[in-house]
Scaffold this motif. Structure first.
Motif, PDB file in Angstrom:
ATOM      1  N   HIS A   1       0.831  -1.203   0.000  1.00  0.00           N
ATOM      2  CA  HIS A   1       0.000   0.000   0.000  1.00  0.00           C
ATOM      3  C   HIS A   1       0.867   1.255   0.000  1.00  0.00           C
ATOM      4  CE1 HIS A   1      -3.863   1.944   0.442  1.00  0.00           C
ATOM      5  NE2 HIS A   1      -3.383   2.691   1.429  1.00  0.00           N
ATOM      6  N   LEU A   2       1.984   1.228   0.741  1.00  0.00           N
ATOM      7  CA  LEU A   2       2.871   2.387   0.786  1.00  0.00           C
ATOM      8  C   LEU A   2       3.520   2.640  -0.576  1.00  0.00           C
ATOM      9  CD1 LEU A   2       4.603   1.875   4.256  1.00  0.00           C
ATOM     10  CD2 LEU A   2       2.757   3.430   3.688  1.00  0.00           C
ATOM     11  N   LYS A   3       3.766   1.558  -1.335  1.00  0.00           N
ATOM     12  CA  LYS A   3       4.351   1.737  -2.670  1.00  0.00           C
ATOM     13  C   LYS A   3       3.423   2.547  -3.571  1.00  0.00           C
ATOM     14  CE  LYS A   3       7.048  -2.560  -2.775  1.00  0.00           C
ATOM     15  NZ  LYS A   3       7.200  -3.872  -3.448  1.00  0.00           N
ATOM     16  N   ARG A   4       2.108   2.379  -3.402  1.00  0.00           N
ATOM     17  CA  ARG A   4       1.148   3.044  -4.264  1.00  0.00           C
ATOM     18  C   ARG A   4       0.686   4.402  -3.740  1.00  0.00           C
ATOM     19  NH1 ARG A   4      -1.002  -2.276  -3.953  1.00  0.00           N
ATOM     20  NH2 ARG A   4      -2.634  -1.495  -2.575  1.00  0.00           N
ATOM     21  N   SER A   5       1.001   4.727  -2.486  1.00  0.00           N
ATOM     22  CA  SER A   5       0.489   5.958  -1.861  1.00  0.00           C
ATOM     23  C   SER A   5       1.230   7.190  -2.385  1.00  0.00           C
ATOM     24  CB  SER A   5       0.624   5.865  -0.341  1.00  0.00           C
ATOM     25  OG  SER A   5       0.199   7.065   0.265  1.00  0.00           O
ATOM     26  N   ARG A   6       0.440   8.246  -2.618  1.00  0.00           N
ATOM     27  CA  ARG A   6       1.023   9.496  -3.110  1.00  0.00           C
ATOM     28  C   ARG A   6       1.733  10.272  -1.987  1.00  0.00           C
ATOM     29  NH1 ARG A   6      -4.144  11.737  -6.587  1.00  0.00           N
ATOM     30  NH2 ARG A   6      -4.356   9.951  -7.967  1.00  0.00           N
ATOM     31  N   TYR A   7       1.428   9.937  -0.751  1.00  0.00           N
ATOM     32  CA  TYR A   7       1.987  10.668   0.381  1.00  0.00           C
ATOM     33  C   TYR A   7       3.419  10.240   0.683  1.00  0.00           C
ATOM     34  CZ  TYR A   7      -2.987  11.532   1.358  1.00  0.00           C
ATOM     35  OH  TYR A   7      -4.291  11.877   1.274  1.00  0.00           O
ATOM     36  N   ILE A   8       3.787   9.046   0.240  1.00  0.00           N
ATOM     37  CA  ILE A   8       5.026   8.421   0.703  1.00  0.00           C
ATOM     38  C   ILE A   8       6.151   8.725  -0.275  1.00  0.00           C
ATOM     39  CG2 ILE A   8       6.126   6.275   1.391  1.00  0.00           C
ATOM     40  CD1 ILE A   8       3.820   7.242   3.168  1.00  0.00           C
ATOM     41  N   LYS A   9       7.219   9.259   0.286  1.00  0.00           N
ATOM     42  CA  LYS A   9       8.418   9.513  -0.502  1.00  0.00           C
ATOM     43  C   LYS A   9       9.287   8.263  -0.539  1.00  0.00           C
ATOM     44  CE  LYS A   9      12.355  12.727  -0.794  1.00  0.00           C
ATOM     45  NZ  LYS A   9      12.995  13.902  -0.171  1.00  0.00           N
ATOM     46  N   SER A  10       9.461   7.623   0.618  1.00  0.00           N
ATOM     47  CA  SER A  10      10.217   6.379   0.720  1.00  0.00           C
ATOM     48  C   SER A  10       9.854   5.698   2.028  1.00  0.00           C
ATOM     49  CB  SER A  10      11.735   6.652   0.663  1.00  0.00           C
ATOM     50  OG  SER A  10      12.144   7.435   1.783  1.00  0.00           O
ATOM     51  N   PHE A  11      10.198   4.421   2.155  1.00  0.00           N
ATOM     52  CA  PHE A  11       9.976   3.699   3.415  1.00  0.00           C
ATOM     53  C   PHE A  11      11.008   2.592   3.532  1.00  0.00           C
ATOM     54  CE2 PHE A  11       7.476   1.482   0.264  1.00  0.00           C
ATOM     55  CZ  PHE A  11       7.715   0.149   0.539  1.00  0.00           C
ATOM     56  N   ARG A  12      11.177   2.132   4.766  1.00  0.00           N
ATOM     57  CA  ARG A  12      12.164   1.095   5.054  1.00  0.00           C
ATOM     58  C   ARG A  12      11.727   0.306   6.273  1.00  0.00           C
ATOM     59  NH1 ARG A  12      14.642   2.612   9.639  1.00  0.00           N
ATOM     60  NH2 ARG A  12      14.672   4.841  10.168  1.00  0.00           N
ATOM     61  N   PRO A  13      12.224  -0.955   6.452  1.00  0.00           N
ATOM     62  CA  PRO A  13      11.941  -1.704   7.689  1.00  0.00           C
ATOM     63  C   PRO A  13      12.641  -1.040   8.872  1.00  0.00           C
ATOM     64  CG  PRO A  13      12.704  -3.157   5.938  1.00  0.00           C
ATOM     65  CD  PRO A  13      12.957  -1.764   5.490  1.00  0.00           C
ATOM     66  N   GLY A  14      12.103  -1.308  10.054  1.00  0.00           N
ATOM     67  CA  GLY A  14      12.722  -0.730  11.253  1.00  0.00           C
ATOM     68  C   GLY A  14      14.091  -1.334  11.518  1.00  0.00           C
ATOM     69  N   ARG A  15      14.964  -0.482  12.114  1.00  0.00           N
ATOM     70  CA  ARG A  15      16.298  -0.969  12.453  1.00  0.00           C
ATOM     71  C   ARG A  15      16.285  -1.549  13.861  1.00  0.00           C
ATOM     72  NH1 ARG A  15      17.539   4.240  10.096  1.00  0.00           N
ATOM     73  NH2 ARG A  15      18.413   3.996   7.993  1.00  0.00           N
ATOM     74  N   TYR A  16      17.480  -1.975  14.268  1.00  0.00           N
ATOM     75  CA  TYR A  16      17.608  -2.535  15.610  1.00  0.00           C
ATOM     76  C   TYR A  16      17.264  -1.451  16.633  1.00  0.00           C
ATOM     77  CZ  TYR A  16      19.644  -4.768  19.733  1.00  0.00           C
ATOM     78  OH  TYR A  16      19.821  -5.318  20.959  1.00  0.00           O
ATOM     79  N   GLY A  17      16.364  -1.753  17.542  1.00  0.00           N
ATOM     80  CA  GLY A  17      15.897  -0.776  18.513  1.00  0.00           C
ATOM     81  C   GLY A  17      14.626  -0.080  18.085  1.00  0.00           C
ATOM     82  N   GLU A  18      14.258  -0.141  16.789  1.00  0.00           N
ATOM     83  CA  GLU A  18      13.027   0.471  16.297  1.00  0.00           C
ATOM     84  C   GLU A  18      11.884  -0.536  16.167  1.00  0.00           C
ATOM     85  OE1 GLU A  18      14.190   2.146  12.572  1.00  0.00           O
ATOM     86  OE2 GLU A  18      14.603   4.106  13.431  1.00  0.00           O
ATOM     87  N   GLY A  19      12.193  -1.803  16.338  1.00  0.00           N
ATOM     88  CA  GLY A  19      11.180  -2.838  16.158  1.00  0.00           C
ATOM     89  C   GLY A  19      11.495  -3.784  15.015  1.00  0.00           C
ATOM     90  N   GLU A  20      12.624  -3.537  14.335  1.00  0.00           N
ATOM     91  CA  GLU A  20      13.104  -4.387  13.247  1.00  0.00           C
ATOM     92  C   GLU A  20      11.996  -4.648  12.213  1.00  0.00           C
ATOM     93  OE1 GLU A  20      16.321  -6.577  16.132  1.00  0.00           O
ATOM     94  OE2 GLU A  20      14.941  -7.824  15.009  1.00  0.00           O
ATOM     95  N   ASP A  21      11.779  -5.901  11.819  1.00  0.00           N
ATOM     96  CA  ASP A  21      10.846  -6.181  10.725  1.00  0.00           C
ATOM     97  C   ASP A  21       9.387  -6.075  11.143  1.00  0.00           C
ATOM     98  OD1 ASP A  21      10.257  -8.760   8.292  1.00  0.00           O
ATOM     99  OD2 ASP A  21      10.853  -6.671   7.994  1.00  0.00           O
ATOM    100  N   GLY A  22       9.104  -5.824  12.409  1.00  0.00           N
ATOM    101  CA  GLY A  22       7.734  -5.625  12.874  1.00  0.00           C
ATOM    102  C   GLY A  22       7.280  -4.187  12.716  1.00  0.00           C
ATOM    103  N   VAL A  23       8.165  -3.312  12.195  1.00  0.00           N
ATOM    104  CA  VAL A  23       7.870  -1.879  12.059  1.00  0.00           C
ATOM    105  C   VAL A  23       8.316  -1.440  10.672  1.00  0.00           C
ATOM    106  CG1 VAL A  23       8.485   0.433  12.879  1.00  0.00           C
ATOM    107  CG2 VAL A  23       8.046  -1.400  14.519  1.00  0.00           C
ATOM    108  N   THR A  24       7.557  -0.517  10.067  1.00  0.00           N
ATOM    109  CA  THR A  24       7.957   0.142   8.825  1.00  0.00           C
ATOM    110  C   THR A  24       8.002   1.642   9.062  1.00  0.00           C
ATOM    111  OG1 THR A  24       6.995  -1.596   7.454  1.00  0.00           O
ATOM    112  CG2 THR A  24       7.353   0.545   6.423  1.00  0.00           C
ATOM    113  N   VAL A  25       9.142   2.257   8.731  1.00  0.00           N
ATOM    114  CA  VAL A  25       9.325   3.708   8.891  1.00  0.00           C
ATOM    115  C   VAL A  25       9.183   4.324   7.511  1.00  0.00           C
ATOM    116  CG1 VAL A  25      10.886   5.544   9.598  1.00  0.00           C
ATOM    117  CG2 VAL A  25      10.848   3.359  10.857  1.00  0.00           C
ATOM    118  N   ALA A  26       8.245   5.313   7.377  1.00  0.00           N
ATOM    119  CA  ALA A  26       7.961   5.945   6.091  1.00  0.00           C
ATOM    120  C   ALA A  26       8.263   7.432   6.148  1.00  0.00           C
ATOM    121  CB  ALA A  26       6.501   5.719   5.711  1.00  0.00           C
ATOM    122  N   GLU A  27       8.802   7.942   5.068  1.00  0.00           N
ATOM    123  CA  GLU A  27       9.098   9.383   4.926  1.00  0.00           C
ATOM    124  C   GLU A  27       8.061   9.991   4.002  1.00  0.00           C
ATOM    125  OE1 GLU A  27      12.918  10.172   3.423  1.00  0.00           O
ATOM    126  OE2 GLU A  27      12.702  12.343   3.470  1.00  0.00           O
TER     127      GLU A  27
END
Length: 791
Positions: free
Chosen positions: A763-789
């Protein structure tokens, strides 16, 4: 097996059924065994034979019939070969036929799939493909040996062909040169030697050997001296050929003798399989079924006589040995009493022969040591036996042999003598057979035996139904009710004078009249009950049909409902997507307006853009809510002046007039927004200043509340949600984040099965609001979290 049992087998017509069985067999020995088949008396043997027949029926339905037509008797041939004898071509071809059938039958059994009780017969077959091919490749026909049978034979036959050609060439030259001496210009054969037909008057012109003379004496068949040598040479090669053929046949015979035991075993197994599949084919032809074996007695459901036309034969339920040990069958002549007796006995014999019976699959039979019957008229002038005497002779032998493992069938017991004595004697005979433990079924016309059956425990009445109106039997057996002979009714229907019938009725004693009246009333009550039963069954069938129709209609409605729901959901998804597209465009316009405001663009342009955005939202709203419905316009008011409170008709929003332009348009203040509108687009709201102040305060509070909702959280938790619910919450969260000008957001979707994570990132790939996104890093929740710009 006793002579009386064999006689009963003939009486019950088992041999006619066995002839039908023989017609289904392929091999001659199989046919002979079918005709000679006799009932087995061991329950285990009967059960095994029944299971074999059932297994063959299943294999017939799945794979068709195994090829057994090439099986011929080979025992005598193999015995002679084993003693050193040489077999002829016909005998060797029969052996090859057995080997070929054994091979194909083994392949047939190997491909059967589901295991059965006859699999071991197929596995026991020995496939000797080498010997089969050796014989088949050497012997092309009963009078023809292949050249490839041996290298020596091929060489000899090449020499024979060359010698024949040489002899023909010599003769052809003679024919060409001396044709005037010949009767015909041809080459022929006499005594296996090439000769030419010479006219009798020129016989001395062609020197040679005379082998034959025509019947008229006008033609001499002479072997010219020039071809004698070639003919002698040809005779030598032919002699060598015969010796080589004899050697080949002797060699093949020795090879067959070496495998004598296997071939004989194959032959025996193939004949056994032929018998089993013959029983299966007869079962299919009769639409028969395997009966269950019982230790008590018979229960034949919808049983039919196998020798009657199945299209017209009436099926009956026959019982004996479970609730009662004696069945007394009464009814008019030609009503089917004897056929019922024969059906009961014949189906029992068929089952004990391993044959399926023409009855329902829930039928059960008992294995008897003997089935003894006294059926038919066997009076003999030669032996000075009357009808009664012949019957009594049989009955005496039956009573001597009857025991607890005997089924006894009596037809017209006690007939042929004084009715009173006959009835008493019949009752005594039945009692004696019962005392000896036998199961008894008997037919009779005697009223005394009907009473005996009604008053004696273990004895049951039964009757063959007869339609007096049509004078036709229905052939239906009714257990529990005695039958009537209907002699008076049949006679009246056939035209006997009524006076004669009345005189006959007057001769009946009162007891017989009352008894017959009781039987008549019972029969009428039975018919009424059966009619009610048929009506109830018809009503039940109609109710079942109605219930079935209702279930089908309900199923159809549910399918239609599911289609409608699916269509509505698809339309809803499309409308929602359109609304999202419209909102995306509005937000883009709002951002553009904010940028223009910062550049101090004139208010008129800003207001025009806001109106266009509002119009776009209205269009989206109408798309969601259905076709636009025009509200009735309120009545016009006086022209607005500075300081008035007005209502924007298209928006339903109240605003204050802060100025009136030269062109008549109004500058309005609606909360924090400044709007330009025409006089016809507003309506003056009359009221006190206090009311206007309250309205203004309400508008301000609403705007402040909207501004407060814009301050969105930078994080959303989608854990525990389904995919559709999670994507809806994500869209609302991204809308708020955009309004709050957040630069990045954190989406918590958890790891779990990964379905929500995958859907969120798609869904984030198709959203007009999203510039980029990535999985969470260590301490951010890793693969259980997605951080979007955000853009």
């Amino acid at each position: 097996m006793t002579d009386l049992f064999e006689k009963s087998i003939q009486t019950l017509e088992l041999p006619r059924v066995l002839e039908l069985l023989a017609d289904q067999a392929v091999t001659q020995e199989g046919k002979d065994r079918a005709v000679a088949l006799r009932p087995m008396t061991d329950p285990d043997d009967v059960s095994r034979a029944q299971e074999e027949t059932t297994a063959a029926v299943k294999m017939l339905s799945l794979r068709g019939t195994p090829a057994l037509s090439g099986v011929k008797p080979v025992g005598a041939s193999l015995q002679r070969a084993d003693m050193g004898g040489s077999l002829n071509t016909r005998e060797l071809m029969d052996i090859a036929g057995v080997l070929r059938c054994a091979r194909t039958a083994k392949e047939y059994g190997d491909g059967a799939g589901e295991s059965s009780c006859i699999d071991h017969l197929f596995r026991s077959l020995t496939a000797n493909r080498y010997l089969e091919d050796r014989i088949s490749g050497s012997i092309l026909g009963e009078n023809e040996i292949a050249d490839s049978a041996s290298g020596e034979l091929a060489s000899i036959r090449r020499h024979i062909r060359a010698t024949e050609a040489k002899a023909r060439d010599i003769l052809q030259k003679i024919v060409s040169a001396q044709s005037r001496f010949l009767q015909e210009s041809i080459i022929t054969i006499r005594s296996d030697r090439y000769v030419v037909p010479v006219k009798s008057e020129h016989k001395n012109e062609i020197p040679g050997l005379v082998h034959d003379v025509s019947s008229s004496g006008s033609t001499f068949f002479i072997e010219p001296m020039g071809v004698v040598k070639a003919n002698n040479e040809l005779r030598e090669w032919q002699t060598r050929e015969k010796k080589e053929i004899d050697r080949i046949l002797a060699e093949l015979s020795a090879e067959a003798a070496a495998h004598k035991e296997d071939i004989l075993q194959d032959y025996t197994l193939l004949v056994l399989l032929d018998c089993i599949f013959a029983r299966a084919r007869l079962s299919v032809r009769m639409n028969a079924a395997q009966p269950r074996l019982s230790r008590q007695g018979l229960r034949l459901v919808k049983a039919r006589h196998p020798l009657l036309d199945p299209k017209t034969a009436v099926a009956n339920d026959l019982m004996l040995g479970e609730e009662f040990d004696t069945l007394m069958i009464t009814g008019p002549n030609t009503g089917g009493k004897t056929v019922t007796l024969k059906t009961m006995g014949l189906l029992t014999l068929m089952a004990q022969c391993g044959l399926h019976i023409p009855a329902g699959a829930e039928s059960a039979v008992r294995v008897f040591d003997r089935v003894l019957s006294d059926i038919g008229d066997e009076q003999s002038i030669a032996q000075s036996l009357s009808t009664f005497s012949s019957h009594m002779t049989n009955i005496v032998q039956i009573l001597r042999q009857a025991d607890e493992n005997t089924l006894v069938l009596f037809d017209e017991l006690g007939a042929g003598t004084d009715p009173v004595e006959g009835a008493a004697l019949a009752a005594a005979i039945i009692e004696q057979a019962r005392c000896q433990g036998a199961l008894v079924a008997a037919t009779t016309h005697y009223a005394e035996l009907k009473v005996y059956a009604m008053t004696t425990a273990g004895v049951k009445n039964a009757s063959c139904e007869f339609d007096v109106e049509t004078l036709a039997p229905t052939y239906r057996l009714i257990i529990g009710i005695p039958g009537k002979s209907n002699a008076f009714a049949i006679s009246r229907r056939l035209g006997l004078d009524e006076e004669v019938i009345e005189k006959a009725a007057a001769r009946l004693d009162a007891e017989n009249v009352r008894f017959e009246d009781v039987l008549t009333r019972l029969d009428l009550q039975r018919q009424e009950m059966e009619q009610e039963k048929r009506k109830a069954a018809q009503l039940r069938r109609e109710m079942e049909e109605s219930a079935k129709t209702a279930r089908e209609y309900r199923k159809k409605l549910e399918e239609e409902r599911a289609k409608v729901v699916e269509k509505a959901q698809a339309e809803a998804r499309e409308i929602i997507q359109q609304a999202r597209d419209a909102s995306d465009q509005v937000f883009a316009e709002l951002k553009d307006m904010r940028r223009q405001q910062r550049k101090e663009e004139n208010w008129q342009a800003v207001n025009d853009r806001r109106a266009a955005a509002r119009h776009l939202l209205n269009e989206a709203e109408r798309g969601i809510g259905g076709p636009e419905q025009e509200d009735e316009l309120p009545p016009p008011t006086r022209p607005a002046v500075e300081g008035d409170t007005v209502e924007l008709v298209s928006m339903g929003t109240k605003a204050s007039v802060i100025a009136v332009n030269k062109d008549g348009s109004l500058q309005l203040q609606a909360g924090i927004l400044k709007i330009t509108a025409k006089q016809e687009e507003v309506r003056v709201v009359e009221g006190s200043g206090a009311q206007a102040q309250r309205d203004a305060k309400r508008i301000i509070r609403q705007a402040e509340q909207k501004l407060r909702t814009i301050s969105a959280s930078p994080e959303v938790d989608l854990r525990g949600m389904m995919v559709d619910e999670a994507l809806g919450s994500l869209d609302l969260f991204l809308d708020n984040a955009m309004l709050a000008h957040l630069e990045s957001v954190r989406i918590i979707h958890g790891k779990g099965t990964g379905a929500v994570r995958k859907a969120v990132r798609e869904h984030l790939k198709r959203s007009r609001y999203i510039k980029s996104f990535r999985p969470g890093r260590y301490g951010e929740g890793e693969d259980g979290v997605t951080v979007a710009e955000l853009r």
